[in-house]
Design a protein around this motif. Structure first.
Motif, PDB file in Angstrom:
ATOM      1  N   ASN B  80       0.795  -1.212  -0.008  1.00  0.00           N
ATOM      2  CA  ASN B  80      -0.050   0.003  -0.015  1.00  0.00           C
ATOM      3  C   ASN B  80       0.902   1.066   0.006  1.00  0.00           C
ATOM      4  OD1 ASN B  80      -1.709   2.052   0.798  1.00  0.00           O
ATOM      5  ND2 ASN B  80      -3.109   0.550   1.729  1.00  0.00           N
ATOM      6  N   LEU B  83       0.678   4.533   2.730  1.00  0.00           N
ATOM      7  CA  LEU B  83       1.098   3.748   3.851  1.00  0.00           C
ATOM      8  C   LEU B  83       2.429   3.508   4.001  1.00  0.00           C
ATOM      9  CD1 LEU B  83      -2.340   2.227   5.166  1.00  0.00           C
ATOM     10  CD2 LEU B  83      -1.418   4.138   5.728  1.00  0.00           C
ATOM     11  N   TYR B 129       2.226   2.767  16.083  1.00  0.00           N
ATOM     12  CA  TYR B 129       1.694   2.817  14.940  1.00  0.00           C
ATOM     13  C   TYR B 129       2.740   2.835  13.629  1.00  0.00           C
ATOM     14  CZ  TYR B 129      -2.678   3.913  16.826  1.00  0.00           C
ATOM     15  OH  TYR B 129      -4.012   3.785  17.654  1.00  0.00           O
ATOM     16  N   ILE B 132       3.125  -0.931  13.333  1.00  0.00           N
ATOM     17  CA  ILE B 132       2.105  -1.669  12.757  1.00  0.00           C
ATOM     18  C   ILE B 132       1.852  -1.418  11.178  1.00  0.00           C
ATOM     19  CG2 ILE B 132      -0.293  -2.317  12.945  1.00  0.00           C
ATOM     20  CD1 ILE B 132      -0.419  -1.601  15.818  1.00  0.00           C
ATOM     21  N   ILE B 133       1.700   0.053  10.884  1.00  0.00           N
ATOM     22  CA  ILE B 133       1.382   0.419   9.673  1.00  0.00           C
ATOM     23  C   ILE B 133       2.543  -0.115   8.593  1.00  0.00           C
ATOM     24  CG2 ILE B 133       1.061   2.434   8.158  1.00  0.00           C
ATOM     25  CD1 ILE B 133      -0.034   3.854  10.577  1.00  0.00           C
ATOM     26  N   TRP B 136       1.743  -3.662   8.051  1.00  0.00           N
ATOM     27  CA  TRP B 136       0.701  -4.032   7.363  1.00  0.00           C
ATOM     28  C   TRP B 136       0.922  -3.565   5.902  1.00  0.00           C
ATOM     29  CZ3 TRP B 136      -3.273  -1.364   4.872  1.00  0.00           C
ATOM     30  CH2 TRP B 136      -4.406  -1.959   4.435  1.00  0.00           C
ATOM     31  N   PHE B 144       4.531  -8.713   8.758  1.00  0.00           N
ATOM     32  CA  PHE B 144       3.089  -8.455   9.475  1.00  0.00           C
ATOM     33  C   PHE B 144       3.421  -9.257  10.856  1.00  0.00           C
ATOM     34  CE2 PHE B 144      -1.302  -9.769  10.004  1.00  0.00           C
ATOM     35  CZ  PHE B 144      -2.058  -8.672  10.368  1.00  0.00           C
ATOM     36  N   LEU B 148       2.875  -7.318  14.259  1.00  0.00           N
ATOM     37  CA  LEU B 148       2.018  -8.175  15.519  1.00  0.00           C
ATOM     38  C   LEU B 148       2.622  -8.237  16.827  1.00  0.00           C
ATOM     39  CD1 LEU B 148      -0.413 -10.660  13.462  1.00  0.00           C
ATOM     40  CD2 LEU B 148      -0.716  -8.339  14.201  1.00  0.00           C
TER      41      LEU B 148
END
Lengths: 232, 336
Positions: B80, B83, B129, B132-133, B136, B144, B148
């Protein structure tokens, strides 16, 4: 002047991101917009002079709740096509519910009566003898509203216990577990032991395997050996 | 001149100058921390460390930075894009933002706000954040998994960190960082609150994903965890952000427990040294401990990490918090 400008900027971003939470196609993006909305709400609190509330909003909602929320949403496997199905069918009922809530808000606000000194209190929310609004909130929360405060804490505790009860499963009797205190307290770091098969080293506190239930024992051993392989 | 300084443009200019006065030394410290870490670890492992670029290898950080700038930024096709690029920026920006409230000397904070410690706690809790971002947005299994792990880890250790901070606040009676430092004039808080100091230090290791809690990276099982897909400047931003976060956590430890800019003893040879120098010395001591721990301990197993956070630190900090409150109340030391 600058405060008013900042208010409108933050309020506009807040509303825009709130709209995006509902309309974004990707649920992860929705959560991220939700976080942006929290941030802007915190900024609005700051402009209103409620710095304690602003920081708590960021710490609790953005720093903890939204992290777990994002965590869960990222692991969901969502089919967007399926999610959009039935949108037309449910649109009228959704619109009716939303419209009624909006009307109720309008009625409440229309019938709102302002107390005589409300305007003055709004300008100076802190009592005169208190320096910061952290102290002001603490003083009210732990005196006048102590019962409500404690009750809400208890409700959260009950919710937490409920979640634990729902997910807690009893471990099978022969599961391995580690007694770290015993391991750390051992005098000799390295020892050699002749260990009976499947008995474990209970006295050393290492990985303990509790004895299997007597009736099942031979069957379970045979089963394990077949699949474990390599013994015979 | 005074008229200009009091105008809104003047105030803006002063703020920008103050910000630069904090951030430029910080970035230089961050650059040299990477060098110091390699040198210290090399000394502990009986190696030489970087010694080729410049005298004693002192120009190594700049060589590394130049290399990072020259390389190509690769964005995976399944990622993505927005992000993916946003995540390292967020990590870096958050690590810089928090320095706005750190008091380096009496009255030397850019913003000496009433709820300074809450602001620090809020910013440090947002650091997760970026990870995590990144995990992902990379659209990769390893990234990932790292994200987590890191999310669970950072949320767990924040809880006990919060209790440690509350204990300190009980002794101070204010959320203002300057007042927290001034409250340590008689005795630095790490002496009366020693167990909390240890818990706080270990939690900062977990908060910054440093060894022995670097499971988010876990190069032996997750290759590089959440930053496996990052290259060139995006990677460099993560790297700088991590080190700036370590400095931030060290500054927090210094402010909460080691008496900030105060001299160890308020006596002649000690209080000749200016406050900011004491502050920098204490921060560097904490940073050294970060490296020392990295060179000494093996990585924690994941379930043991969780056990340590929830079953050891949380009960101890809760009990110590109640104990502190009792002692303060019974001895009549409760600040007004």
């Amino acid at each position: 002047m600058i405060a008013a400008l900042a208010f409108y900027v933050f309020a506009a971003i807040l509303i825009a991101s709130a709209v995006m939470v509902v309309t974004a196609r990707n649920p992860v993006h929705s959560v991220l917009y939700l976080i942006l909305a929290f941030f802007n709400a915190a900024a609005l609190f700051l402009i209103a002079g409620a710095e304690f509330l602003a920081m708590i909003l960021v710490i609790v909602y953005v720093g903890a709740v939204a992290v777990l929320f994002l965590f869960v949403v990222m692991m969901l496997d969502i089919d967007f096509v399926q999610m959009k199905e039935g949108f037309q069918r449910y649109l009228p009922i959704g619109a009716i519910v939303g419209g009624m809530l909006f009307l109720e808000l309008l009625f409440v606000y229309g019938a709102w009566q302002f107390a005589d000194d409300a305007q003055g209190l709004r300008m100076h929310p802190n009592p005169a003898d208190v320096a910061t609004n952290t102290q002001a909130i603490g003083r009210i929360l732990y005196t006048d509203y102590i019962f409500l405060f404690q009750a809400s804490g208890l409700i959260l505790l009950v919710a937490m216990i409920g979640a634990i009860v729902l997910t807690l499963r009893e471990k099978p009797a022969n599961s391995r577990r580690q007694n770290i205190a015993v391991q750390v307290a051992r005098a000799h770091a390295v020892t050699m032991k002749d260990v009976p098969k499947r008995a474990g080293l209970a006295e050393l506190g290492g990985i303990i395997r509790r004895p299997l239930p007597a009736a099942k024992k031979p069957k379970a051993v045979a089963h394990d050996d077949q699949h474990g392989g390599g013994h015979h | 001149m005074d008229a200009f300084l009091n105008s809104s443009i003047g105030i803006l200019a002063i703020t920008i100058a103050q910000t630069l006065a904090i951030l430029v030394p910080l970035l230089i410290f961050v650059a040299y921390m990477t060098y110091a870490e390699r040198k210290i670890m090399a000394a502990m492992q009986m190696r030489v460390g970087p010694n080729v670029v410049g005298p004693f290898g002192l120009l190594q950080p700049f060589a590394d930075a130049a290399k990072m700038l020259m390389k190509e930024t690769i964005i995976p096709s399944g990622a993505n894009r927005a992000l993916f690029i946003f995540a390292p920026m967020l990590t870096f920006i958050l690590a810089m933002m928090a320095w706005a409230v750190i008091p380096v000397n009496e009255g030397w904070a850019i913003a000496d706000i009433n709820v300074g410690i809450l602001y620090l706690f809020a910013i440090s809790s947002l650091g997760v954040y970026g990870i995590i971002i990144a995990g992902w947005a990379s659209n990769s299994k390893y990234a990932f998994l790292g994200a987590l792990r890191s999310a669970a880890q950072m949320v767990s250790y924040e809880v006990s960190m919060g209790f440690v901070i509350v204990t300190v606040l009980l002794c101070v009676g204010s959320l203002n960082l300057t007042q927290i430092v001034m409250a340590q004039k008689t005795v630095w808080f790490f002496i009366p609150l020693f167990p909390m100091f240890i818990i706080f230090f270990i939690s900062t290791l977990a908060e910054t994903n440093r060894p022995p809690f670097d499971l988010a990276e876990g190069e032996s099982e997750l290759v590089a965890g959440f930053m496996v897909e990052y290259s060139a400047m995006t990677y460099a931003l993560f790297f700088l952000g991590e080190y700036a976060n370590m400095f931030l956590m060290s500054a927090m430890t210094t402010t909460l427990f080691l008496g900030g800019w105060l001299a160890p003893i308020d006596m002649a040879p000690f209080n000749w040294v200016p406050g900011p120098l004491w502050f920098i010395l204490k921060v560097c001591l904490c940073m050294f401990t970060f490296v020392w721990v990295r060179a000494t301990f093996p990585r924690y197993r994941y379930d043991q990490l969780m056990r340590l956070g929830w079953k050891v630190f949380l009960p101890i900090s809760l009990v110590w918090l109640v104990l502190t409150a009792f002692v303060l109340k019974l001895a009549g030391w409760l600040p007004v």
